[in-house]
Scaffold this motif. Structure first.
Motif, PDB file in Angstrom:
ATOM      1  N   PHE A 197       0.820  -1.210   0.000  1.00 51.18           N
ATOM      2  CA  PHE A 197       0.000   0.000   0.000  1.00 51.18           C
ATOM      3  C   PHE A 197       0.859   1.266   0.000  1.00 51.18           C
ATOM      4  O   PHE A 197       0.455   2.290  -0.562  1.00 51.18           O
ATOM      5  N   SER A 198       2.025   1.208   0.636  1.00 48.79           N
ATOM      6  CA  SER A 198       2.920   2.369   0.614  1.00 48.79           C
ATOM      7  C   SER A 198       3.418   2.649  -0.799  1.00 48.79           C
ATOM      8  O   SER A 198       3.519   3.817  -1.215  1.00 48.79           O
ATOM      9  N   SER A 199       3.743   1.600  -1.552  1.00 51.50           N
ATOM     10  CA  SER A 199       4.208   1.779  -2.928  1.00 51.50           C
ATOM     11  C   SER A 199       3.111   2.394  -3.795  1.00 51.50           C
ATOM     12  O   SER A 199       3.365   3.329  -4.565  1.00 51.50           O
ATOM     13  N   VAL A 200       1.890   1.868  -3.660  1.00 51.21           N
ATOM     14  CA  VAL A 200       0.769   2.405  -4.447  1.00 51.21           C
ATOM     15  C   VAL A 200       0.468   3.841  -4.030  1.00 51.21           C
ATOM     16  O   VAL A 200       0.246   4.721  -4.884  1.00 51.21           O
ATOM     17  N   TYR A 201       0.489   4.097  -2.729  1.00 52.40           N
ATOM     18  CA  TYR A 201       0.207   5.452  -2.237  1.00 52.40           C
ATOM     19  C   TYR A 201       1.243   6.445  -2.740  1.00 52.40           C
ATOM     20  O   TYR A 201       0.903   7.583  -3.107  1.00 52.40           O
ATOM     21  N   LEU A 202       2.521   6.046  -2.765  1.00 48.94           N
ATOM     22  CA  LEU A 202       3.572   6.948  -3.226  1.00 48.94           C
ATOM     23  C   LEU A 202       3.383   7.304  -4.693  1.00 48.94           C
ATOM     24  O   LEU A 202       3.572   8.462  -5.089  1.00 48.94           O
ATOM     25  N   VAL A 203       3.014   6.324  -5.510  1.00 54.34           N
ATOM     26  CA  VAL A 203       2.789   6.591  -6.936  1.00 54.34           C
ATOM     27  C   VAL A 203       1.608   7.542  -7.118  1.00 54.34           C
ATOM     28  O   VAL A 203       1.679   8.513  -7.882  1.00 54.34           O
ATOM     29  N   ILE A 204       0.511   7.275  -6.419  1.00 51.84           N
ATOM     30  CA  ILE A 204      -0.672   8.135  -6.538  1.00 51.84           C
ATOM     31  C   ILE A 204      -0.363   9.548  -6.054  1.00 51.84           C
ATOM     32  O   ILE A 204      -0.770  10.551  -6.670  1.00 51.84           O
ATOM     33  N   ASP A 205       0.391   9.643  -4.952  1.00 51.29           N
ATOM     34  CA  ASP A 205       0.742  10.960  -4.423  1.00 51.29           C
ATOM     35  C   ASP A 205       1.632  11.733  -5.388  1.00 51.29           C
ATOM     36  O   ASP A 205       1.449  12.949  -5.578  1.00 51.29           O
ATOM     37  N   ARG A 206       2.582  11.049  -6.031  1.00 58.04           N
ATOM     38  CA  ARG A 206       3.443  11.711  -7.019  1.00 58.04           C
ATOM     39  C   ARG A 206       2.627  12.190  -8.212  1.00 58.04           C
ATOM     40  O   ARG A 206       2.839  13.305  -8.708  1.00 58.04           O
ATOM     41  N   MET A 207       1.699  11.376  -8.673  1.00 56.85           N
ATOM     42  CA  MET A 207       0.840  11.782  -9.795  1.00 56.85           C
ATOM     43  C   MET A 207      -0.025  12.990  -9.430  1.00 56.85           C
ATOM     44  O   MET A 207      -0.227  13.896 -10.242  1.00 56.85           O
ATOM     45  N   ARG A 208      -0.523  13.008  -8.182  1.00 55.76           N
ATOM     46  CA  ARG A 208      -1.392  14.107  -7.762  1.00 55.76           C
ATOM     47  C   ARG A 208      -0.604  15.405  -7.609  1.00 55.76           C
ATOM     48  O   ARG A 208      -1.040  16.470  -8.071  1.00 55.76           O
ATOM     49  N   ARG A 209       0.559  15.331  -6.972  1.00 58.25           N
ATOM     50  CA  ARG A 209       1.332  16.552  -6.716  1.00 58.25           C
ATOM     51  C   ARG A 209       1.916  17.145  -7.997  1.00 58.25           C
ATOM     52  O   ARG A 209       1.941  18.362  -8.175  1.00 58.25           O
ATOM     53  N   ASN A 210       2.420  16.292  -8.877  1.00 51.40           N
ATOM     54  CA  ASN A 210       3.049  16.774 -10.115  1.00 51.40           C
ATOM     55  C   ASN A 210       2.087  16.852 -11.289  1.00 51.40           C
ATOM     56  O   ASN A 210       2.485  17.249 -12.383  1.00 51.40           O
ATOM     57  N   LYS A 211       0.830  16.417 -11.052  1.00 50.57           N
ATOM     58  CA  LYS A 211      -0.181  16.417 -12.103  1.00 50.57           C
ATOM     59  C   LYS A 211       0.318  15.684 -13.346  1.00 50.57           C
ATOM     60  O   LYS A 211       0.266  16.181 -14.469  1.00 50.57           O
ATOM     61  N   GLN A 212       0.811  14.465 -13.111  1.00 54.00           N
ATOM     62  CA  GLN A 212       1.358  13.622 -14.172  1.00 54.00           C
ATOM     63  C   GLN A 212       0.515  12.364 -14.321  1.00 54.00           C
ATOM     64  O   GLN A 212      -0.086  11.882 -13.351  1.00 54.00           O
ATOM     65  N   ALA A 213       0.508  11.826 -15.526  1.00 53.27           N
ATOM     66  CA  ALA A 213      -0.107  10.522 -15.756  1.00 53.27           C
ATOM     67  C   ALA A 213       0.870   9.425 -15.353  1.00 53.27           C
ATOM     68  O   ALA A 213       2.080   9.657 -15.225  1.00 53.27           O
ATOM     69  N   LEU A 214       0.343   8.227 -15.152  1.00 51.64           N
ATOM     70  CA  LEU A 214       1.183   7.116 -14.705  1.00 51.64           C
ATOM     71  C   LEU A 214       2.317   6.855 -15.677  1.00 51.64           C
ATOM     72  O   LEU A 214       3.474   6.649 -15.270  1.00 51.64           O
ATOM     73  N   TRP A 215       2.026   6.868 -16.977  1.00 49.55           N
ATOM     74  CA  TRP A 215       3.036   6.523 -17.978  1.00 49.55           C
ATOM     75  C   TRP A 215       4.087   7.617 -18.178  1.00 49.55           C
ATOM     76  O   TRP A 215       5.092   7.391 -18.839  1.00 49.55           O
ATOM     77  N   SER A 216       3.853   8.809 -17.612  1.00 53.17           N
ATOM     78  CA  SER A 216       4.828   9.896 -17.749  1.00 53.17           C
ATOM     79  C   SER A 216       5.775   9.993 -16.556  1.00 53.17           C
ATOM     80  O   SER A 216       6.677  10.828 -16.544  1.00 53.17           O
ATOM     81  N   LEU A 217       5.575   9.143 -15.542  1.00 53.49           N
ATOM     82  CA  LEU A 217       6.473   9.137 -14.388  1.00 53.49           C
ATOM     83  C   LEU A 217       7.818   8.537 -14.784  1.00 53.49           C
ATOM     84  O   LEU A 217       7.896   7.716 -15.700  1.00 53.49           O
ATOM     85  N   PRO A 218       8.905   8.932 -14.103  1.00 51.84           N
ATOM     86  CA  PRO A 218      10.232   8.386 -14.427  1.00 51.84           C
ATOM     87  C   PRO A 218      10.256   6.868 -14.298  1.00 51.84           C
ATOM     88  O   PRO A 218       9.672   6.297 -13.376  1.00 51.84           O
ATOM     89  N   LEU A 219      10.973   6.222 -15.221  1.00 48.09           N
ATOM     90  CA  LEU A 219      11.012   4.763 -15.224  1.00 48.09           C
ATOM     91  C   LEU A 219      11.661   4.211 -13.961  1.00 48.09           C
ATOM     92  O   LEU A 219      11.225   3.187 -13.424  1.00 48.09           O
TER      93      LEU A 219
END
Length: 390
Positions: A197-219
């Protein structure tokens, strides 16, 4: 990326490959009795031992030659930081590795030096490794949210608690689905789900704060979180399969149905088959739940033309939440049409989660590697562009 622990990482890589070769030598040479020792002989063992010394010698020589040229990042970091947590993670894994190696080699050394014969089994490994892995799992979510160089728990309290609450509810509830409540197994499930859940939460939080889509996050960021998610899936599967697996030994007649823990197992018929170099008998068994067939299992007994004892081919029915294994034992009579057979049925919950976790971690390593390479390529391209303009 941070240019720290370079020497440590290289030595760990050399040691890991050397230990893999040592394990190959132990089982292939016949020194250690193992299910993987089917192709063991002394000649192959000597070759592997020579190759082991050659690999270690060449690797350490190259390291000693190139070590002075490896530049470490000399910037210091606090006791509580992502760097220190990564170091603790490495230490716990090294201690786990040493624990397994000692348990494996100790009986060999005591027998070689005439100190008696000892057997080191699951109680030793479980009692020593379980606390280490529980501590490791608890530290992973903290490391996920920790910052480089310096951080404190007060800053990340909210980020830790949000995924911990559903993890605790789910982790403590899971043991009740199988065999009643168990505190230690519940803590293991909780720690694993906390990582997930921490891994999923971190991804969602990064997408929300940076207003990025999942596929645009750094690999490399996606790879890190996929790897942690794979670790959690592996641990959940391993805990369930280890602690809640069931084994049933039964004798069943042709066209008879047995009731085993909610499953109706019906012996349909036997089939003879001639293979390329063996004769075999295949049992056909239907597995049903509430009158509905969910699987057809075909365990097999083989007798190879070259001789030796008959072998058993286990039949497996895989599922998302459980695996069913069946092996065919011995015929309790002389008539193939009417004599009963002994069979062994295994129920292993979440077994496929173990393999799924490994696949996810391997895929995460590939994605992270691609991300780091892309990052270096972009950095070099930008530097070259600035040089060309100048």
């Amino acid at each position: 990326k941070r240019q720290v622990f370079r020497h440590w990482s290289i030595l760990l890589s050399i040691t890991s490959f050397a230990l893999a070769l040592l394990g190959t030598f132990l089982v292939r040479s016949g020194v250690l009795t193992s299910v993987h020792a089917f192709a063991s002989d002394a000649t192959r063992g000597v070759f592997i031992l020579i190759f082991l010394f050659l690999v270690i010698g060449v690797a350490l020589t190259l390291y000693a030659w190139r070590a002075p040229k490896l530049q470490e990042n000399e910037q210091s970091f606090a006791i509580f930081s992502r760097e220190s947590l990564l170091l603790v993670n490495n230490v716990l894994l090294v201690v786990s590795c040493v624990t397994v190696m000692v348990g494996t080699l100790f009986p060999l050394f005591t027998e070689a030096f005439g100190l008696g014969q000892f057997s080191v089994g699951p109680p030793y490994f479980e009692s020593v490794l379980a606390p280490l892995w529980l501590l490791l799992l608890v530290l992973v979510p903290i490391g996920i949210f920790a910052r480089w160089k310096y951080d404190n728990l007060a800053r990340m309290r909210k980020d830790l608690i949000i995924p911990l609450v559903p993890a605790a509810v789910l982790g403590m509830t899971m043991p009740m689905f199988w065999d009643g409540f168990s505190l230690w197994i519940g803590l293991g499930f909780t720690a694993a789900w906390w990582v997930a859940f921490s891994s999923v939460y971190l991804v969602i939080d990064r997408m929300r704060r940076n207003k990025q889509a999942l596929w645009s996050l750094p690999l490399h960021f996606l790879g890190m979180n996929l790897g942690h998610l794979g670790l959690a899936v592996f641990v959940v599967g391993a805990l369930a399969a280890k602690n809640y697996a069931e084994e049933y030994n039964r004798v069943i007649y042709p066209r008879q149905t047995l009731h085993v823990e909610g499953y109706d197992v019906s012996f349909m018929h036997l089939e003879g088959k001639v293979g390329a170099n063996f004769d075999s008998l295949i049992g056909h068994f239907d597995v049903a739940v509430d009158g509905k067939r969910i699987a057809r299992l075909r365990p097999e007994k083989r007798q190879y033309f070259s001789g030796g004892e008959p072998t058993t081919e286990t039949s497996i029915n895989r599922g998302f939440l459980r695996d069913l294994y069946m092996s065919l034992g011995e015929m309790q009579g002389v008539d193939f049409e009417t004599s009963p057979w002994s069979v062994r049925l295994y129920y292993k919950p979440l077994m496929n989660w173990v393999w799924a976790g490994f696949i996810m971690m391997a895929l995460a390593a590939y994605i992270s590697f691609r991300g780091v390479r892309r990052q270096k390529f972009n950095k070099v391209s930008k530097t070259k562009g600035v040089t060309d303009v100048a």
